[in-house]
Write a protein that holds these residues in place. Structure first.
Motif, PDB file in Angstrom:
ATOM      1  N   SER A 108      39.586  54.351  29.436  1.00  0.00           N
ATOM      2  CA  SER A 108      40.808  54.840  29.360  1.00  0.00           C
ATOM      3  C   SER A 108      40.917  56.226  28.345  1.00  0.00           C
ATOM      4  N   ARG A 109      40.528  55.800  27.147  1.00  0.00           N
ATOM      5  CA  ARG A 109      40.560  56.860  25.852  1.00  0.00           C
ATOM      6  C   ARG A 109      39.479  57.941  26.502  1.00  0.00           C
ATOM      7  N   GLN A 110      38.415  57.667  27.061  1.00  0.00           N
ATOM      8  CA  GLN A 110      37.481  58.550  27.517  1.00  0.00           C
ATOM      9  C   GLN A 110      37.976  59.541  28.527  1.00  0.00           C
ATOM     10  N   LYS A 111      39.025  58.916  29.495  1.00  0.00           N
ATOM     11  CA  LYS A 111      39.438  59.827  30.608  1.00  0.00           C
ATOM     12  C   LYS A 111      40.434  60.598  29.722  1.00  0.00           C
ATOM     13  N   VAL A 112      41.275  60.218  28.817  1.00  0.00           N
ATOM     14  CA  VAL A 112      42.260  61.073  28.144  1.00  0.00           C
ATOM     15  C   VAL A 112      41.587  62.263  27.296  1.00  0.00           C
ATOM     16  N   MET A 113      40.354  61.919  26.787  1.00  0.00           N
ATOM     17  CA  MET A 113      39.653  62.929  26.056  1.00  0.00           C
ATOM     18  C   MET A 113      39.217  64.099  27.085  1.00  0.00           C
ATOM     19  N   LYS A 114      38.655  63.440  28.253  1.00  0.00           N
ATOM     20  CA  LYS A 114      38.358  64.340  29.216  1.00  0.00           C
ATOM     21  C   LYS A 114      39.477  65.424  29.793  1.00  0.00           C
ATOM     22  N   THR A 115      40.818  64.968  29.531  1.00  0.00           N
ATOM     23  CA  THR A 115      42.030  65.601  30.188  1.00  0.00           C
ATOM     24  C   THR A 115      42.128  66.772  28.999  1.00  0.00           C
ATOM     25  N   PHE A 116      41.885  66.453  27.759  1.00  0.00           N
ATOM     26  CA  PHE A 116      42.091  67.386  26.813  1.00  0.00           C
ATOM     27  C   PHE A 116      40.959  68.499  26.621  1.00  0.00           C
ATOM     28  N   ILE A 117      39.816  68.009  26.969  1.00  0.00           N
ATOM     29  CA  ILE A 117      38.733  69.016  27.015  1.00  0.00           C
ATOM     30  C   ILE A 117      38.865  70.095  28.037  1.00  0.00           C
ATOM     31  N   LEU A 118      39.456  69.427  29.185  1.00  0.00           N
ATOM     32  CA  LEU A 118      39.534  70.362  30.266  1.00  0.00           C
ATOM     33  C   LEU A 118      40.889  71.445  30.137  1.00  0.00           C
TER      34      LEU A 118
END
Length: 164
Positions: A108-118
């Motif tokens: 889940s933290r990896q998905k949040v990181m993905k969101t902020f990268i995008l």
């Protein structure tokens, strides 16, 4: 006399327009597109988490991508680094996680990181200040690294809690 006055007004108008254009150019130069100094430093992994992630090639590649973020000098460099981070994040998402880190808390933290990268990539595409989304992206990355530390430091056996 009318010709002299009209010429005078044309000259005055052209001088006034040139000054405003140069003032706008100076303001744009003063505004920085991205401030590397505003980014938080990476959270250090403790020894156990570092040992577990040492063999995780995709995670190590993502680490080098975030290292490159601190060397950005202009908009094109930032766009290139963010494109690289997007690709490395995708490979991390598709990779096989180490058993200790193959948990919903990490994913889940990896998905949040993905969101902020995008989100940071979108700020670069729309040519707005990318500092704030980049700070959020680094905080999400630090949260994921901190979760690794929490997981390896957690000595509570969940099986004992579940057994009745």
């Amino acid at each position: 006399m009318k010709k002299i006055m009209s010429i005078f007004f044309l000259i005055l108008l052209s001088v006034a327009c040139q000054e405003s254009v140069s003032e706008n150019a100076d303001k744009k130069k003063e505004q920085q597109f991205f401030q590397v100094e505003a980014l938080p430093q990476r959270v250090n992994l403790n020894a156990k988490a570092s040992d577990i992630s040492k063999e995780w090639i995709e995670f190590n590649a993502l680490n080098t991508g975030f290292d490159a973020l601190f060397t950005v000098e202009n908009e094109e460099d930032l766009a290139f680094v963010l494109d690289d981070l997007v690709e490395k994040q995708k490979s991390l998402e598709e990779s096989e996680y180490p058993p200790a880190f193959d948990l919903p808390q990490v994913r889940s933290r990896q998905k949040v990181m993905k969101t902020f990268i995008l989100k940071t990539r979108a700020a670069v595409d729309y040519r707005v200040d990318a500092t704030e989304p980049a700070v959020e992206m680094m905080e999400a990355y630090n949260d994921m690294r901190n979760q690794f530390n929490v997981i390896v430091n957690n000595t509570l056996d969940t099986q004992l809690l579940l057994d009745e």
